[in-house]
Motif scaffolding. Structure first.
Motif: not given
Length: 307
Positions: A274-284
């Motif tokens: 997750m990036n610094q904004n809490g958005l998932i960039l990869k993974g399940t």
């Protein structure tokens, strides 16, 4: 009652299977997990009256994360040079003419206590016939700039606890995650350390080769690696463990967490980045079902380990 007895026998069979596999894994680990704690010279350069020596663990560059110590010595006085501006750039060349790099520290900082320039390189592949690695090093001494290059060999990383992975995130950026520690875990709660790096896409046309702006990587800041370790072997039934801690960035730029290995064997570190904004960039998210006899499902983003 008959059904209950059958269920008990089935569970005993699963537990026995786990015990047998555990014993096999312990025997395997005794010979397969190398530990390297001594820095030795991996490569050296000479230019005029100066010798540049780069040290790595075991005197070898491995695929994955490599801590590096660079020393510059004046061969006439046999004194270390500490005031130079030192740059370090690894480049991989392919037979098709392509050139790429890997996560690395370009401008090395001098360690006054240990008397060397400290850096790292995360080599993303081994040396092969089709791919070769070369180091480009520059330094300034006595108001003169020296530029050197030398071919190197990158060896296979035989310790799965130092595995790595490369991938493209949902933001269309290229990332590398490399395990840094522990080299050899124990059956306990282990401090888990990893580096997370992003390729900096060039904004300008390439200048004179090797132009460092075309091969730049950076440590990502403020991300989170959510961690769910599992034993995916069919005999393990997707076994997990308690008291794991997600990886977050510390002052050294690396990401630190805790992985609890409850037994030796094959483990998969299932990850969600997750990036610094809490958005998932990869993974399940990984299913929590106990699945004896069936291989466990892995996250879209994972790293396998073995100890």
């Amino acid at each position: 009652m008959k059904s209950f007895k059958i269920l008990v026998l089935a569970l005993l069979g699963v537990l026995t299977s786990c015990t047998i596999d555990k014993t096999d894994y312990e025997a395997e680990m005794g010979s397969q997990v190398p530990e390297n704690y001594e820095f030795k010279e991996a490569v050296s350069f000479t230019s005029g009256t100066f010798k540049i020596s780069i040290e790595a663990l075991n005197g070898t560059f491995y695929k994955g994360y490599n801590e590096l110590h660079l020393k510059i010595t004046n061969t006439q006085t046999n004194q270390n040079v500490s005031t130079s501006e030192v740059t370090f750039l690894p480049i991989k060349s392919s037979t098709d003419g392509g050139r790429t790099s890997c996560p690395h520290e370009y401008k090395l900082q001098y360690d006054n206590v240990n008397k060397y320039f400290a850096g790292y390189s995360v080599f993303t592949s081994e040396s092969e016939t089709a791919d070769s690695w070369k180091l480009y090093v520059s330094f300034t001494a006595d108001n003169q700039k020296y530029e050197l290059s030398k071919d190197i060999s990158v060896a296979k990383q035989s310790n799965k606890n130092l595995n790595m992975t490369t991938f493209t995130g949902k933001d269309d950026e290229q990332y590398v995650i490399a395990l840094v520690a522990p080299q050899k875990p124990t059956v306990s709660e282990n401090k888990l350390v990893a580096g997370i790096y992003k390729y900096n896409k060039p904004v300008n046309a390439a200048g004179t080769f090797p132009d460092p702006s075309q091969f730049s990587y950076s440590e990502v800041s403020g991300y989170t690696l959510k961690l769910d370790p599992r034993m995916p072997e069919p005999s393990m039934g997707n076994h997990s463990s308690p008291n794991n801690q997600d990886l977050t960035q510390q002052n050294d730029g690396l990401y630190h967490g805790v992985v609890n290995y409850t037994m030796t064997g094959n483990w998969t570190l299932n990850l969600i980045m997750m990036n610094q904004n809490g958005l998932i960039l990869k993974g399940t998210v990984v299913p929590t079902d106990f699945t004896p006899g069936v291989e466990g499902v892995k996250s879209e983003l994972y790293i396998d380990t073995l100890f």
